[in-house]
Design a protein around this motif. Structure first.
Motif, PDB file in Angstrom:
ATOM      1  N   LEU A 103       0.802  -1.223   0.000  1.00 45.36           N
ATOM      2  CA  LEU A 103       0.000   0.000   0.000  1.00 45.36           C
ATOM      3  C   LEU A 103       0.838   1.277   0.000  1.00 45.36           C
ATOM      4  N   GLU A 104       2.151   1.171   0.211  1.00 48.28           N
ATOM      5  CA  GLU A 104       2.959   2.372   0.400  1.00 48.28           C
ATOM      6  C   GLU A 104       2.829   3.354  -0.753  1.00 48.28           C
ATOM      7  N   GLY A 105       2.961   2.874  -1.971  1.00 45.15           N
ATOM      8  CA  GLY A 105       2.877   3.772  -3.115  1.00 45.15           C
ATOM      9  C   GLY A 105       1.528   4.461  -3.204  1.00 45.15           C
ATOM     10  N   ARG A 106       0.447   3.716  -2.976  1.00 45.51           N
ATOM     11  CA  ARG A 106      -0.895   4.295  -3.024  1.00 45.51           C
ATOM     12  C   ARG A 106      -1.087   5.322  -1.913  1.00 45.51           C
ATOM     13  N   ILE A 107      -0.555   5.039  -0.728  1.00 49.23           N
ATOM     14  CA  ILE A 107      -0.684   5.997   0.371  1.00 49.23           C
ATOM     15  C   ILE A 107       0.028   7.302   0.029  1.00 49.23           C
ATOM     16  N   ARG A 108       1.218   7.206  -0.563  1.00 51.29           N
ATOM     17  CA  ARG A 108       1.949   8.424  -0.962  1.00 51.29           C
ATOM     18  C   ARG A 108       1.130   9.226  -1.978  1.00 51.29           C
ATOM     19  N   GLU A 109       0.522   8.533  -2.923  1.00 46.93           N
ATOM     20  CA  GLU A 109      -0.324   9.219  -3.906  1.00 46.93           C
ATOM     21  C   GLU A 109      -1.512   9.894  -3.226  1.00 46.93           C
ATOM     22  N   ASN A 110      -2.130   9.195  -2.294  1.00 49.14           N
ATOM     23  CA  ASN A 110      -3.282   9.756  -1.591  1.00 49.14           C
ATOM     24  C   ASN A 110      -2.909  10.983  -0.771  1.00 49.14           C
ATOM     25  N   VAL A 111      -1.767  10.930  -0.097  1.00 51.38           N
ATOM     26  CA  VAL A 111      -1.300  12.062   0.700  1.00 51.38           C
ATOM     27  C   VAL A 111      -1.159  13.293  -0.188  1.00 51.38           C
ATOM     28  N   ASP A 112      -0.473  13.149  -1.318  1.00 49.05           N
ATOM     29  CA  ASP A 112      -0.264  14.304  -2.200  1.00 49.05           C
ATOM     30  C   ASP A 112      -1.567  14.774  -2.852  1.00 49.05           C
ATOM     31  N   ALA A 113      -2.431  13.845  -3.203  1.00 46.17           N
ATOM     32  CA  ALA A 113      -3.703  14.238  -3.820  1.00 46.17           C
ATOM     33  C   ALA A 113      -4.551  15.048  -2.850  1.00 46.17           C
ATOM     34  N   LEU A 114      -4.557  14.657  -1.591  1.00 43.51           N
ATOM     35  CA  LEU A 114      -5.324  15.400  -0.595  1.00 43.51           C
ATOM     36  C   LEU A 114      -4.713  16.785  -0.359  1.00 43.51           C
ATOM     37  N   ILE A 115      -3.392  16.844  -0.244  1.00 42.75           N
ATOM     38  CA  ILE A 115      -2.738  18.142  -0.026  1.00 42.75           C
ATOM     39  C   ILE A 115      -2.948  19.058  -1.226  1.00 42.75           C
ATOM     40  N   ASP A 116      -2.947  18.495  -2.437  1.00 41.41           N
ATOM     41  CA  ASP A 116      -3.173  19.297  -3.647  1.00 41.41           C
ATOM     42  C   ASP A 116      -4.473  20.098  -3.563  1.00 41.41           C
ATOM     43  N   GLU A 117      -5.474  19.537  -2.885  1.00 41.14           N
ATOM     44  CA  GLU A 117      -6.787  20.167  -2.851  1.00 41.14           C
ATOM     45  C   GLU A 117      -6.809  21.453  -2.031  1.00 41.14           C
ATOM     46  N   PHE A 118      -5.852  21.631  -1.113  1.00 38.26           N
ATOM     47  CA  PHE A 118      -5.881  22.844  -0.282  1.00 38.26           C
ATOM     48  C   PHE A 118      -4.536  23.561  -0.200  1.00 38.26           C
ATOM     49  N   ALA A 119      -3.516  23.077  -0.884  1.00 38.27           N
ATOM     50  CA  ALA A 119      -2.165  23.623  -0.729  1.00 38.27           C
ATOM     51  C   ALA A 119      -2.076  25.100  -1.086  1.00 38.27           C
TER      52      ALA A 119
END
Length: 413
Positions: A117-133
């Motif tokens: 799951l590590e790669g997917r978690i990294r993608e999810n972290v960045d996708a969520l931050i992208d929404e409010f960065a």
């Protein structure tokens, strides 16, 4: 019966703000005591906590997540009766029932599955931050901290992400039923959510033949044992969704506030990424997301010189044990170089140690550093009521946590 000379009230504003001076007094003056207002015995020293969780013959895990064992109001029970029993789960079962469930879940919830799951978690972290960065300010609990673990869990289970807000609401209702401090009317609404959540998973099991965790659990077998039933699997799924996301949510909020309050330790981690695993363990020890869980005393016993009667409801206080001066040197000091992974009890100990701990650790190791990398000069937001603690008797986290950062140009993921 021993009475505590200190007011133990986890939901009071003072103790929500900073319970640790009280815990220190408890360890010194009344390490095993009866909190009459709650009908609850509290065990606060590390050594005694371990003695309780290791003695499963004397201390049953029945009602392990119920702060109070007082009967729920009849209108609430009437609604819950339209669904299935809320227990036994992995958390509140004993003996052979617990061993069988744990074996079956372990066969499906493998280290290999978590590592993948590590790669997917990294993608999810960045996708969520992208929404409010590019906003410069956000409630990090609402925008990030509960979404991340829910993304991870629903991906594992093969559940549509569109269902995440509803699953989150149902999870909160489930916890409110366990705490049972709301009005009867509010608890009835929560009970309806509990039953709806049960039906949701019973429906999800139909025709499951995939590679997801839910399918793997239904297919798991133990030699000489019965496969898991749909009712048992439903409780496992709910247990996983609730415990698996609230622990990470609380730890993200606790980790951010703790690191921001200890700038030297934050800078040490930013300078040396190899410190990240130890930092995560120190956050878990220093601000335990689960302050404690509960046990039912099967037979009268003596603990640290105090007689505890049969039938007593008892809290093993993880958070106090994690600040025990006899175990952790300078226990009230936040130190990201501390090696405490094998010692701290943030995920419990013994046969009931949290199965999801590796997954929680993986998400925290990715999420906390990435927030500081992506959000320059990250800091607590100015203004009143920007940090509001959640009001769960046996947990510590934030309901709302407003943060700010510098925005110079649109951020790229």
């Amino acid at each position: 019966m021993t009475s505590c000379p200190i007011r133990f009230d986890p939901l009071s504003p003072e103790q929500l703000a900073d319970p640790y001076p009280l815990y220190a007094r408890l360890r010194r003056e009344a390490p095993v005591f009866y909190a009459e207002a709650h009908g609850l015995w509290v065990v606060s020293r590390y050594e005694d906590v371990l003695a309780v969780v290791r003695d499963t013959e004397t201390f049953s895990s029945q009602n392990a997540v119920r702060a109070s064992v007082r009967p729920l109001p009849q209108p609430v029970l009437d609604v819950l009766a339209t669904g299935w029993p809320m227990s036994p789960t992995l958390t509140d079962s004993d003996g052979q029932v617990h061993r069988r469930l744990r074996l079956l879940v372990t066969k499906a919830f493998t280290p290999k599955r978590v590592a993948e799951l590590e790669g997917r978690i990294r993608e999810n972290v960045d996708a969520l931050i992208d929404e409010f960065a590019d906003d410069g300010r956000a409630d990090i609990i609402e925008r990030f901290a509960w979404n991340l673990p829910m993304f991870t869990l629903t991906d594992m289970l093969g559940i549509p992400r569109a269902d995440i807000p509803t699953l989150h609401r149902w999870s909160v209702s489930w916890l409110r039923i366990l705490q049972a401090t709301d009005s009867v009317e509010e608890l009835v609404i929560c009970a309806r959510d509990v039953v709806t959540m049960q039906r949701y998973f019973m429906d999800e099991f139909q025709g499951r033949l995939g590679e997801d965790l839910m399918s793997s659990l239904l297919a798991a077998r133990v030699a000489g044992g019965e496969p898991i039933s749909h009712e048992e699997a439903m409780r496992v799924m709910i247990n996983l969704i609730i415990a698996g996301h609230v622990t990470v949510t609380r730890s993200i909020g606790n980790g951010l506030t703790t690191l921001l309050a200890h700038s030297d330790q934050l800078q040490a981690v930013l300078n040396d990424p190899d410190l990240v695993p130890a930092m995560v363990e120190e956050v878990l020890r220093f601000e335990s997301p689960a302050q404690g869980l509960f046990r039912t005393v099967r037979k009268g016993t003596v603990l640290n010189g105090v007689e505890i009667p049969a039938g007593a409801h008892l809290m093993v206080h993880w958070a106090s044990a994690n600040r025990d001066e006899q175990v952790f040197g300078e226990s009230d000091v936040f130190d990201v170089t501390r090696d405490s992974m094998a010692t701290h009890v943030a995920f419990g100990k013994g046969v009931h140690a949290c199965l999801g701990a590796p997954l929680a650790r993986l998400q925290l190791k990715i999420a906390l550093p990435r927030l500081f990398e992506r959000l320059p000069n990250l800091r607590m937001a100015a203004g009143a009521d920007t940090a509001v603690r959640d009001t769960i008797f046996f947990a510590r986290g934030f309901k709302r946590l407003e943060i700010e950062w510098d925005v110079h140009e649109p951020s790229a993921g």
